[in-house]
Design a protein around this motif. Sequence first.
Motif, PDB file in Angstrom:
ATOM      1  N   UNK A 293       0.950  -1.256   0.097  1.00  0.00           N
ATOM      2  CA  UNK A 293      -0.042  -0.153   0.138  1.00  0.00           C
ATOM      3  C   UNK A 293       0.875   1.568  -0.125  1.00  0.00           C
ATOM      4  N   UNK A 294       2.184   1.155   0.717  1.00  0.00           N
ATOM      5  CA  UNK A 294       2.873   2.167   0.657  1.00  0.00           C
ATOM      6  C   UNK A 294       3.374   2.436  -0.230  1.00  0.00           C
ATOM      7  N   UNK A 295       4.020   1.537  -0.950  1.00  0.00           N
ATOM      8  CA  UNK A 295       4.161   1.403  -2.435  1.00  0.00           C
ATOM      9  C   UNK A 295       3.463   2.446  -3.245  1.00  0.00           C
ATOM     10  N   UNK A 296       2.064   1.603  -4.091  1.00  0.00           N
ATOM     11  CA  UNK A 296       1.278   2.624  -4.584  1.00  0.00           C
ATOM     12  C   UNK A 296       0.925   3.826  -3.801  1.00  0.00           C
ATOM     13  N   UNK A 297       1.196   3.913  -2.354  1.00  0.00           N
ATOM     14  CA  UNK A 297       0.729   5.249  -2.396  1.00  0.00           C
ATOM     15  C   UNK A 297       1.796   6.524  -2.884  1.00  0.00           C
ATOM     16  N   UNK A 298       2.960   5.845  -2.089  1.00  0.00           N
ATOM     17  CA  UNK A 298       4.104   7.096  -3.170  1.00  0.00           C
ATOM     18  C   UNK A 298       3.951   6.726  -4.896  1.00  0.00           C
ATOM     19  N   UNK A 299       3.888   5.887  -5.150  1.00  0.00           N
ATOM     20  CA  UNK A 299       4.312   6.145  -6.890  1.00  0.00           C
ATOM     21  C   UNK A 299       4.813   4.994  -6.955  1.00  0.00           C
ATOM     22  N   UNK A 300       5.171   4.717  -6.143  1.00  0.00           N
ATOM     23  CA  UNK A 300       6.919   3.094  -6.183  1.00  0.00           C
ATOM     24  C   UNK A 300       6.367   2.346  -7.519  1.00  0.00           C
ATOM     25  N   UNK A 301       6.823   1.544  -7.886  1.00  0.00           N
ATOM     26  CA  UNK A 301       7.018   0.009  -8.252  1.00  0.00           C
ATOM     27  C   UNK A 301       6.896  -0.982  -7.657  1.00  0.00           C
ATOM     28  N   UNK A 302       6.352  -1.999  -7.269  1.00  0.00           N
ATOM     29  CA  UNK A 302       5.777  -3.423  -6.689  1.00  0.00           C
ATOM     30  C   UNK A 302       6.615  -4.148  -7.470  1.00  0.00           C
ATOM     31  N   UNK A 303       7.385  -4.973  -7.633  1.00  0.00           N
ATOM     32  CA  UNK A 303       8.219  -5.447  -8.723  1.00  0.00           C
ATOM     33  C   UNK A 303       7.381  -7.077  -7.944  1.00  0.00           C
ATOM     34  N   UNK A 304       6.845  -7.668  -8.348  1.00  0.00           N
ATOM     35  CA  UNK A 304       5.786  -9.068  -9.373  1.00  0.00           C
ATOM     36  C   UNK A 304       6.877 -10.065  -9.965  1.00  0.00           C
TER      37      UNK A 304
END
Length: 306
Positions: A293-304
């Motif tokens: 959620x934090x990465x989505x909030x700050x616009x980061x890209x969550x590596x999957x």
Amino acid sequence: MSALPSLIDDRAPADALSAVVASYIRQQPGPARTAEARRILASSSARHQLEEAVHVSALRAAVLDIARIDVQDAPTGALATRAEEWMTLARTTWQESAGFLADVAWQVLLQGRATAELTAEHVTATGLTPVVARTRLHLLGLALRYDLRPASLEQLINSLPRPISELDLYSQSLYAFALLGQSKTQGLENMRQVLAVANDDLKVLHALLHGLWLGDGLPDQAQLMLDILSRPPFRSRTDAVALYREAAALRLLHRYNEALAAIDKALEYLPSGNVSVLSDLVRERSLITAGRAFHQLVGGVAITTA
């Protein structure tokens, strides 16, 4: 189930004991099998017959499993002595000792009892047989490991009269855990040395994973965890604790979706009633979802993907 006449009659033929042990094996792991072990141990002649059966290769694993229940059920103050007796009588290898005592220590911990009744003085005493010395080190080392006291474990092993390189490989893995758990990079070299010769022993791998999980800021920490988890003992991906470590490593790499899948799989495979581990898994799941959620909030890209 019928009574156990073969364990009551000392004149019973050897194959009768084989049948009794076979009845134990047929039980599914869990309360029914534990109850069957206690039925066997309750017989007045069982111990003597089991002491003989442990040296029969076809019966050895099952007899050691019954012996584990015997040690777990030992009254307060007698657990370590009973463990020493069984390890000596069975003439166990270091691998058998590690598997036996790690399971004993874990179950005793889940019961809320003291994991070991030993002190450093017991472990470093002179005049011990090699098996008793190893048993004491494994038991106290496991107690310190499960209590998350890596500094005390390092101090214990450094106080031994023998150099670390002469200890059995499980004891060496406990030392690597102690260093890794304190974020000491020296532990990485100890870990590599153990991995090179331990033949993927499951208890050794778990000790090393535990140290990597507990440490902080070690070079390539998360990837090293995933490398260990790719080894054959973990390929079935049914070990709840291994999946928990996998989820933590993936979270550190910001691979949140994969981490979430791993922790959900761990929850599915965790044996029922394991409340303390369940709390750890739920906490890890919260960390994963919060991180995503934090990465989505700050616009980061969550590596999957790897």
